[in-house]
Enzyme design. Structure first.
Site, mmCIF file in Angstrom:
data_model
loop_
_atom_site.group_PDB
_atom_site.id
_atom_site.type_symbol
_atom_site.label_atom_id
_atom_site.label_comp_id
_atom_site.label_asym_id
_atom_site.label_seq_id
_atom_site.Cartn_x
_atom_site.Cartn_y
_atom_site.Cartn_z
ATOM 1 N N GLU A 7 2.124 6.150 14.347
ATOM 2 C CA GLU A 7 0.904 6.915 13.929
ATOM 3 C C GLU A 7 -0.138 7.043 14.892
ATOM 4 O OE1 GLU A 7 1.604 6.464 8.963
ATOM 5 O OE2 GLU A 7 0.464 4.767 10.016
ATOM 6 N N ASP A 62 8.254 11.781 3.335
ATOM 7 C CA ASP A 62 9.308 11.434 2.082
ATOM 8 C C ASP A 62 8.825 12.003 0.781
ATOM 9 O OD1 ASP A 62 7.855 8.651 2.786
ATOM 10 O OD2 ASP A 62 8.422 9.090 0.781
HETATM 11 N N1 ADE Z 1 4.360 6.018 3.326
HETATM 12 C C1 ADE Z 1 5.218 6.953 3.422
HETATM 13 N N2 ADE Z 1 6.036 6.794 2.454
HETATM 14 C C2 ADE Z 1 5.769 6.101 1.745
HETATM 15 C C3 ADE Z 1 6.448 5.757 0.585
HETATM 16 N N3 ADE Z 1 7.748 6.391 -0.125
HETATM 17 N N4 ADE Z 1 5.934 4.438 -0.131
HETATM 18 C C4 ADE Z 1 4.836 3.726 0.267
HETATM 19 N N5 ADE Z 1 4.336 4.209 1.489
HETATM 20 C C5 ADE Z 1 4.680 5.221 1.940
#
Ligand code: ADE
Length: 231
Positions: free
Chosen positions: A14, A198
């Site tokens: 990041e 995601d």
């Molecule tokens: N950061 C990016 N995706 C995530 C997820 N599914 N759960 C927690 N933090 C995240």
């Protein structure tokens, strides 16, 4: 006084796109981490990644403010989408942050609340305005919404639905809510930007690995535009 801007991520991926573009980097080792003092288009900045989760994020935010003297804090990184309109790579800024795993409901308190605290902490209005101006100039979509934070990687539809209905959150991640507590307590204006990696569902782990780098870069590029536009 000239401002000194902290830029935080949680993971190396990041902040790497930031380190590629800034100048005059000076590496400082402190508290088992590295803090990169640098400049970008004439602005003084300090960059660090905290490591994942609320405890490390709190430590790093505190050090950026108290040891390095940063007077504004920008967070750049990735998040899991809750709002179905958010797709991989989309940008969201937090209007407020909450902690979905903070639970003393046994004593009759709402989830996410501890006495003398708040369930939702707002981010700095002026920094959000700057972000919206940049998005408009660039012609990119920027969603604004509640981001829920917890020390859990969410890859489960039921848990995601629970966080959504309890906090009315649009996205979730693992650091923002704790950074909010620190910046609020220390009275430092802060801003949390995330690009979706995601959908916090059954394939979240696979999508996260696949899209971490590309989404982190989208967020980092936007954050550098922010730095340029902060007075
Ligand atoms: N950061 C990016 N995706 C995530 C997820 N599914 N759960 C927690 N933090 C995240």
């Amino acid at each position: 006084m000239k401002s000194k801007i902290a830029i935080m991520g949680a993971m190396a991926e990041e902040i790497e796109p930031l380190l590629e573009k800034v100048e005059n980097i000076k590496k400082n080792r402190y508290a088992k981490n590295i803090y990169y003092e640098a400049t970008y288009r004439g602005k003084d900045i300090v960059i660090a990644y905290s490591k994942i989760g609320k405890v490390f994020a709190s430590l790093t935010a505190t050090i950026l403010i108290e040891k390095f003297g940063c007077d504004k804090l920008l967070f750049s990184g990735v998040a899991g989408a809750i709002n179905p309109e958010l797709k991989i790579g989309d940008l969201i800024i937090a209007s407020h942050l909450c902690q979905h795993d903070l639970d003393i409901t046994a004593f009759g308190h709402p989830l996410g609340y501890v006495p003398e605290g708040e369930v939702c902490i707002p981010t700095d209005r002026r920094l959000r305005e700057i972000a919206k101006e940049i998005a408009e100039r660039r012609g990119v979509e920027l969603r604004e919404g509640i981001i829920a934070t917890g020390d859990q990687f969410i890859s489960n539809r039921d848990r995601k639905a629970f966080i959504s209905s309890t906090f009315n959150a649009d996205a979730l991640e693992m650091e923002g809510g704790s950074v909010a507590v620190i910046c609020d307590a220390l009275e430092v204006p802060f801003f949390i930007l995330r690009a979706i990696s995601d959908s916090a569902d059954g394939s979240a782990d696979i999508d996260f690995d696949k899209f971490l780098e590309s989404s982190a870069k989208i967020s980092a590029d936007f954050i550098l535009d922010m730095v340029e536009n902060i007075e």
